[in-house]
Design a protein around this motif. Sequence first.
Motif, short mmCIF file in Angstrom:
data_model
loop_
_atom_site.label_atom_id
_atom_site.label_comp_id
_atom_site.label_asym_id
_atom_site.label_seq_id
_atom_site.Cartn_x
_atom_site.Cartn_y
_atom_site.Cartn_z
N ASP A 79 0.82 -1.21 0.00
CA ASP A 79 0.00 0.00 0.00
C ASP A 79 0.86 1.26 0.00
OD1 ASP A 79 -2.17 -1.72 0.13
OD2 ASP A 79 -2.37 -1.54 2.32
N ALA A 80 1.97 1.24 0.76
CA ALA A 80 2.76 2.45 0.94
C ALA A 80 3.81 2.66 -0.15
CB ALA A 80 3.44 2.42 2.32
N LEU A 81 4.41 1.56 -0.61
CA LEU A 81 5.55 1.68 -1.52
C LEU A 81 5.31 1.05 -2.89
CD1 LEU A 81 8.40 0.85 1.03
CD2 LEU A 81 7.46 3.08 0.43
N GLY A 82 4.16 0.40 -3.06
CA GLY A 82 3.82 -0.12 -4.38
C GLY A 82 4.14 -1.57 -4.63
N ALA A 83 4.87 -2.22 -3.72
CA ALA A 83 5.21 -3.65 -3.88
C ALA A 83 5.34 -4.28 -2.50
CB ALA A 83 6.51 -3.81 -4.66
N PRO A 84 4.82 -5.50 -2.31
CA PRO A 84 4.91 -6.14 -0.99
C PRO A 84 6.26 -6.83 -0.80
CG PRO A 84 3.77 -7.59 -2.50
CD PRO A 84 4.09 -6.33 -3.29
N PHE A 85 6.55 -7.18 0.45
CA PHE A 85 7.66 -8.10 0.69
C PHE A 85 7.25 -9.47 0.17
CE2 PHE A 85 8.86 -5.20 4.31
CZ PHE A 85 10.09 -4.81 3.77
N SER A 86 8.21 -10.21 -0.35
CA SER A 86 7.91 -11.54 -0.88
C SER A 86 8.04 -12.60 0.22
CB SER A 86 8.85 -11.88 -2.04
OG SER A 86 10.19 -12.00 -1.58
N MET A 87 7.76 -13.83 -0.16
CA MET A 87 7.71 -14.95 0.79
C MET A 87 8.98 -15.07 1.62
SD MET A 87 5.88 -17.53 1.81
CE MET A 87 6.03 -19.13 2.58
N PHE A 88 10.14 -14.93 0.99
CA PHE A 88 11.40 -15.18 1.69
C PHE A 88 12.22 -13.92 1.95
CE2 PHE A 88 10.38 -19.18 -0.58
CZ PHE A 88 10.21 -19.99 0.53
N ASP A 89 11.63 -12.76 1.79
CA ASP A 89 12.33 -11.52 2.14
C ASP A 89 12.62 -11.46 3.64
OD1 ASP A 89 12.58 -10.53 -0.38
OD2 ASP A 89 10.82 -9.23 -0.28
N PHE A 90 11.78 -12.13 4.44
CA PHE A 90 11.96 -12.12 5.88
C PHE A 90 13.01 -13.13 6.34
CE2 PHE A 90 7.69 -10.67 4.96
CZ PHE A 90 7.52 -9.57 5.80
N THR A 91 13.39 -14.04 5.46
CA THR A 91 14.20 -15.19 5.87
C THR A 91 15.58 -14.84 6.42
OG1 THR A 91 13.01 -16.59 4.29
CG2 THR A 91 15.11 -17.41 5.12
N PRO A 92 16.40 -14.01 5.76
CA PRO A 92 17.75 -13.77 6.29
C PRO A 92 17.75 -13.25 7.72
CG PRO A 92 17.57 -12.96 4.03
CD PRO A 92 16.19 -13.31 4.47
N VAL A 93 17.00 -12.18 7.98
CA VAL A 93 16.95 -11.62 9.33
C VAL A 93 16.25 -12.58 10.29
CG1 VAL A 93 16.05 -9.74 10.75
CG2 VAL A 93 17.03 -9.25 8.50
N GLY A 94 15.11 -13.13 9.86
CA GLY A 94 14.35 -14.04 10.73
C GLY A 94 15.15 -15.26 11.12
N LEU A 95 15.92 -15.80 10.17
CA LEU A 95 16.71 -17.00 10.45
C LEU A 95 17.84 -16.69 11.43
CD1 LEU A 95 16.95 -19.98 9.69
CD2 LEU A 95 18.48 -19.31 7.83
N ILE A 96 18.52 -15.55 11.25
CA ILE A 96 19.60 -15.18 12.16
C ILE A 96 19.06 -14.99 13.58
CG2 ILE A 96 21.24 -13.35 12.74
CD1 ILE A 96 21.54 -12.89 9.68
N VAL A 97 17.98 -14.25 13.71
CA VAL A 97 17.39 -14.00 15.03
C VAL A 97 16.90 -15.31 15.66
CG1 VAL A 97 15.52 -12.85 16.27
CG2 VAL A 97 16.76 -11.63 14.47
N SER A 98 16.29 -16.17 14.85
CA SER A 98 15.77 -17.44 15.37
C SER A 98 16.88 -18.35 15.87
CB SER A 98 14.96 -18.16 14.28
OG SER A 98 13.84 -17.43 13.91
#
Length: 588
Positions: A166-185
């Motif tokens: 809505d704000a920037l015209g394109a959503p995050f994709s399925m695995f855009d969260f993976t690098p940061v999420g995996l490190i934190v997890s």
Amino acid sequence: MTTDQIFLFGLFGILFAMLVWGRVRYDLVAFAALLIAVLAGHVDPDAAFAGFGHPAVVIIALVLIVSRGLVNSGAVELIARFVVAPDRPLPVHISVMAVAGAALSAVINNVAALALLMTLDMDVAKKARRAVSLTLMPLSFATILGGMITLIGTPPNIVIAQYRQDALGAPFSMFDFTPVGLIVSVVGIAFVALAGWRLIPARDGSQPLDEDAGLYVAEARAREGSRAIGRMVRDLYPDAADKDVQIIGLVRRGKRLPGFARTEEIRKGDFLVLEGDPKSIEAFMGTAELDFAGSEKHGGLRGANLTLIEAIVPDTARIVNRSALDVRLLYRHGVTLLGVSRGGKRFRDRVRKLAIRPGDVLLLLGPDDRMDQTAQWLGVYPLADRKTALIQRRKAAAAIGAFGIAIALAVTGITTLAIGLSACVVAYIAMGLLGGEDFYAMIEWKVIVLLASLIPLSAALEASGGTELIANAIVGGTNGWPAWAILLVLMVVTMTMSDFLNNVATALIAAPIGVSVAGSLGANPDPFLMGVAVAASCAFLTPIGHKNNTIIMGPGGYQFGDYWRMGLALEVIVIAVAVPAILWVWPL
């Protein structure tokens, strides 16, 4: 501040106070706030209910339904088989369960992952004779951490992805969260498994998940290809003991063999007579590859969404002094009498030929949509909250394949995630893994109403300039600080809100603030959105910040103040790891 901003800040202040107070359901509070904003003219009536069709709302609902289909197929159970071992040292057990919980939470909803593994964890604690509180909280925290790894693992990620659209015209994709999420997890799970659990008080669960109505005597058939065929009955005792089931006999050609038939070799078509609770019997049937009695006579049941229910027999029931065979239960209704509980007493009659007495508890199996009607026809009373879904393990590979195709379609951009998941749901219905009631039973309607109500409110606050005002206050209060420090402050504020508010509500409010802060700094908004996603997901200080923490409170015997003992250190670690990880993956 403008009049619109003053009104909306006041409305949100009251909303937050009511949510923290917790005496009124949060969905009703949010819906009432939306109506007030509409009547006051701050939300356009035509846009008041637009939130119910928002992609984030649709995806959250679909993820919950798909999660049920994967569980019903036995796909999730395949992982569970390898994580349970009562003789493991406690740190090793916590490590294995935490990794399994995080892995499951990455591909199914983290609440569904906890619900599956929690029962296994409690069984292991019982067999190992240790306090279940030592392991349930680490498991809950691990599933929360694992949910951050993918778009569909936790609702805040879905909210943030759609807000970026809505704000920037394109959503995050399925695995855009993976690098940061995996490190934190990985770092968070390492802390929980190696040190965090030592901070938890050892408490016995004060509210067990389930109170047995009694042990049932049931029959299960050795089908063609069953691993039980060719083995002696006693060879199955270890598997039966592991599932808390006793094998008390064998039926061959319609006749019960003498005694327990321990040394009899099992043949195709034989029926094992089992004693245990419904979930244990169902689990053992899966392990030994057995079919329920009657399946060979009613092939229509094979493709249905099957459910086990328990029902007590009053003296006025149609089936009193008659058997399931007498009333032609399977032929007329497509429902099998799988077992009978008679106050702990055993009997030698075939289950389907047993004359039912008042006070017996019946274990009935059949299509979910027929069970209420069948119970009414029999004149029996289903016990509340005593349903058990029958896992259709032969369909696990097909279920995993359908889910994989749906994700692949979304990742490659062939279709949207909502459409891909919708196609997966249709496939599960066609396979008989889901019935019509799953659409309503599995959707967390309170969260849906909360999210749908807050989306127009959040948009109104943003349109009024309210979020920009908050962002300017954060930037002004940190004047001269480096951008990474401002990101840290935003995450701390968001995480604190999430500890006391619903994480979906926190993500909706904090996402516009994050984008406004980035705009004020002239920085890339993506690291600030990622920071909000991580912080909104990580609610470890209280039992009300995340549903998983609420679920374990009773079974673990936890008190309100137990969560911060491990949760405070974990939140500090998450912030310390997430900020550099975000800036590395998503540069300012």
